[in-house]
Design a protein around this motif. Sequence first.
Motif, PDB file in Angstrom:
ATOM      1  N   PRO A   1      34.695  -2.177 -32.429  1.00 38.88           N
ATOM      2  CA  PRO A   1      33.992  -1.191 -31.941  1.00 38.88           C
ATOM      3  C   PRO A   1      34.969  -0.494 -30.618  1.00 38.88           C
ATOM      4  O   PRO A   1      34.962   0.494 -30.344  1.00 38.88           O
ATOM      5  CB  PRO A   1      32.437  -1.296 -31.720  1.00 38.88           C
TER       6      PRO A   1
ATOM      7  N   GLU B   1      34.507   2.688 -26.802  1.00 38.07           N
ATOM      8  CA  GLU B   1      33.917   2.194 -27.659  1.00 38.07           C
ATOM      9  C   GLU B   1      32.968   2.693 -28.450  1.00 38.07           C
ATOM     10  O   GLU B   1      32.445   3.989 -28.031  1.00 38.07           O
ATOM     11  CB  GLU B   1      33.167   0.847 -27.111  1.00 38.07           C
ATOM     12  N   THR B   2      32.777   2.727 -29.828  1.00 40.29           N
ATOM     13  CA  THR B   2      32.053   3.659 -30.685  1.00 40.29           C
ATOM     14  C   THR B   2      30.606   3.029 -30.649  1.00 40.29           C
ATOM     15  O   THR B   2      30.472   1.967 -30.624  1.00 40.29           O
ATOM     16  CB  THR B   2      32.620   3.334 -32.002  1.00 40.29           C
TER      17      THR B   2
ATOM     18  N   LEU C   1      28.595   6.324 -35.307  1.00 40.53           N
ATOM     19  CA  LEU C   1      29.620   6.710 -36.263  1.00 40.53           C
ATOM     20  C   LEU C   1      28.951   7.127 -37.492  1.00 40.53           C
ATOM     21  O   LEU C   1      28.377   6.371 -38.108  1.00 40.53           O
ATOM     22  CB  LEU C   1      30.654   5.621 -36.510  1.00 40.53           C
TER      23      LEU C   1
ATOM     24  N   GLN D   1      30.863  11.392 -34.138  1.00 45.53           N
ATOM     25  CA  GLN D   1      30.892  10.270 -33.430  1.00 45.53           C
ATOM     26  C   GLN D   1      30.716  10.426 -32.016  1.00 45.53           C
ATOM     27  O   GLN D   1      30.960  11.375 -31.346  1.00 45.53           O
ATOM     28  CB  GLN D   1      32.332   9.512 -33.943  1.00 45.53           C
TER      29      GLN D   1
ATOM     30  N   LYS E   1      31.354   7.984 -28.626  1.00 49.69           N
ATOM     31  CA  LYS E   1      31.919   7.069 -27.791  1.00 49.69           C
ATOM     32  C   LYS E   1      31.619   6.932 -26.294  1.00 49.69           C
ATOM     33  O   LYS E   1      31.209   7.987 -25.481  1.00 49.69           O
ATOM     34  CB  LYS E   1      33.483   7.305 -28.023  1.00 49.69           C
TER      35      LYS E   1
ATOM     36  N   GLU F   1      35.485  18.232 -29.298  1.00 50.14           N
ATOM     37  CA  GLU F   1      34.978  17.124 -28.548  1.00 50.14           C
ATOM     38  C   GLU F   1      34.257  17.638 -27.439  1.00 50.14           C
ATOM     39  O   GLU F   1      34.376  18.566 -26.930  1.00 50.14           O
ATOM     40  CB  GLU F   1      36.159  16.118 -27.932  1.00 50.14           C
TER      41      GLU F   1
ATOM     42  N   GLN G   1      32.138  13.612 -30.855  1.00 45.98           N
ATOM     43  CA  GLN G   1      33.150  14.208 -31.724  1.00 45.98           C
ATOM     44  C   GLN G   1      32.389  14.776 -32.827  1.00 45.98           C
ATOM     45  O   GLN G   1      31.422  14.308 -33.413  1.00 45.98           O
ATOM     46  CB  GLN G   1      34.079  13.434 -32.239  1.00 45.98           C
TER      47      GLN G   1
ATOM     48  N   GLU H   1      41.260   7.893 -35.772  1.00 49.04           N
ATOM     49  CA  GLU H   1      42.122   7.870 -34.356  1.00 49.04           C
ATOM     50  C   GLU H   1      43.538   8.424 -34.629  1.00 49.04           C
ATOM     51  O   GLU H   1      44.370   8.636 -33.974  1.00 49.04           O
ATOM     52  CB  GLU H   1      42.285   6.464 -34.080  1.00 49.04           C
TER      53      GLU H   1
END
Length: 484
Positions: free
Chosen positions: A363, A373-374, A377, A382, A384, A404, A459, A466
């Motif tokens: 992550p 780091e996530t 998700l 998402q 982060k 974003e 996001q 990515e």
Amino acid sequence: MTTNEITPVILCGGSGTRLWPVSRKSFPKQFIDLIGEGSLFQQSSKRLAGEGFAPPIVVTNSDFRFIVTQQLHDAGIDPGAILIEPEARNTAPALLAAALVAAKDDPDQLMLAAPSDHYITKADRFCESVHRGVAAARAGQIVTFGITPDRPETGFGYLELGEGAAHGARPLKRFVEKPELAEAERMLAAGGYLWNAGIFMYSARTLIDAFANHQPEMRGQVQASVNEAQPDLGFLRLDPKSWAKCEDISVDFAIMEKVDNLSVVAHDGDWSDMGGWNAVHQHAERDAQGVALQGKAHAVDCKDTLLRSESGAVQLVGLGLQNIVAVAMQDAVLVADRSRTANLGDVVKQMRAAHVPQADNFPKDHRPWGFFETLILSKSFQVKRIVVNPGAALSLQSHKFRSEHWIVVVGTAKVTVGPDKDNLKVQLVHENESVYIPLGAIHRMENPGDTPMELIEVQTGSYLGEDDIVRYEDVYARGQGAKG
């Protein structure tokens, strides 16, 4: 560099699957604070620094190049050349490339080839062993360093010593593959056998000549790759076309088992290749019951067990366990009988075949500017946590499939955003402030401060991978895609 200095060659491109889930393809064991102070790569680099050693040549791959420079910086080590392998081809081409680069300045330069993931507790004693081999290496020998065995180990190859000695080193009679237990017990009782540590010292000229004699085709391919190498932000990218022609083979099989000028120096200090969780357990601090605890871990009525928590939010508790390895991370947990941990490489292959992302990826993703780091998700959004190093900047970029929202929680962000490159607006976003990046907008995030800056990124969009990055400017020259 002086002619009396030894140039270390540190290889750090491996994946270390037998230490999953802590070690994965995206951030393997050599870069992890596994045991001791600092990562194994940093410990290896420090061990081969200082008086008697020149700046190291490091051979790595594109994904790890900024991790290498950051960890060397943090360890206070100024490297020599950092060679970027276009693709993994094992140790033979890597060591030849390093020798060819060194030979440009001094063909007689002594070089010490060492993996980046070994654990050696007494660096001074190891350096004494290295210097015992200098005379033999200067006399044209390839010197390998064997470890004096203290048990009948079946996980290592062995070196059988020949009779006599020259220049402080013994001749090598033969290499012995990893033995069965009975054979390992026989060799330990007989004496005259050492564990093969895979550490070699030689002059650049000696190694190049060995390849010319025993691997002439590879000698030409690697020479062409070095000749066509391109400088890139302080790195040296080996030419991919010539490199791709090289056989994927270790230096042991390609050269060492064929040459007649190989000598051995014995090292009797504490050493481990950190090849699996049993090695970590063996070298970790253990209580009277053989229990080793690392991180937020607690044991009750356990014996000969390793408990390790990699997350400050996860408390790992073992109750009534015996001969167990339990490793807890944010996204994966390993519970295994210690006798079975050598099979973890096969387990990782099974997870890859099943498309389990945890097989290779964390992550937490390290980038040259810091890391992210996530936290959450889902299919359409998402969340982060992003940490940007002081003075660092992400690329000027846009996304085709996502928007974003950035909320600064520590420090101040310098944000550039606009519909196109001719209409960009720069603003400072302070703690508890936020900024919205619309889908398709060109944007960049920078940390103008002298301490790490943190923000939460949300996001939303139809695709959150990515590789949804179009780069317009990048101080790290990564090209397009997730990392470039």
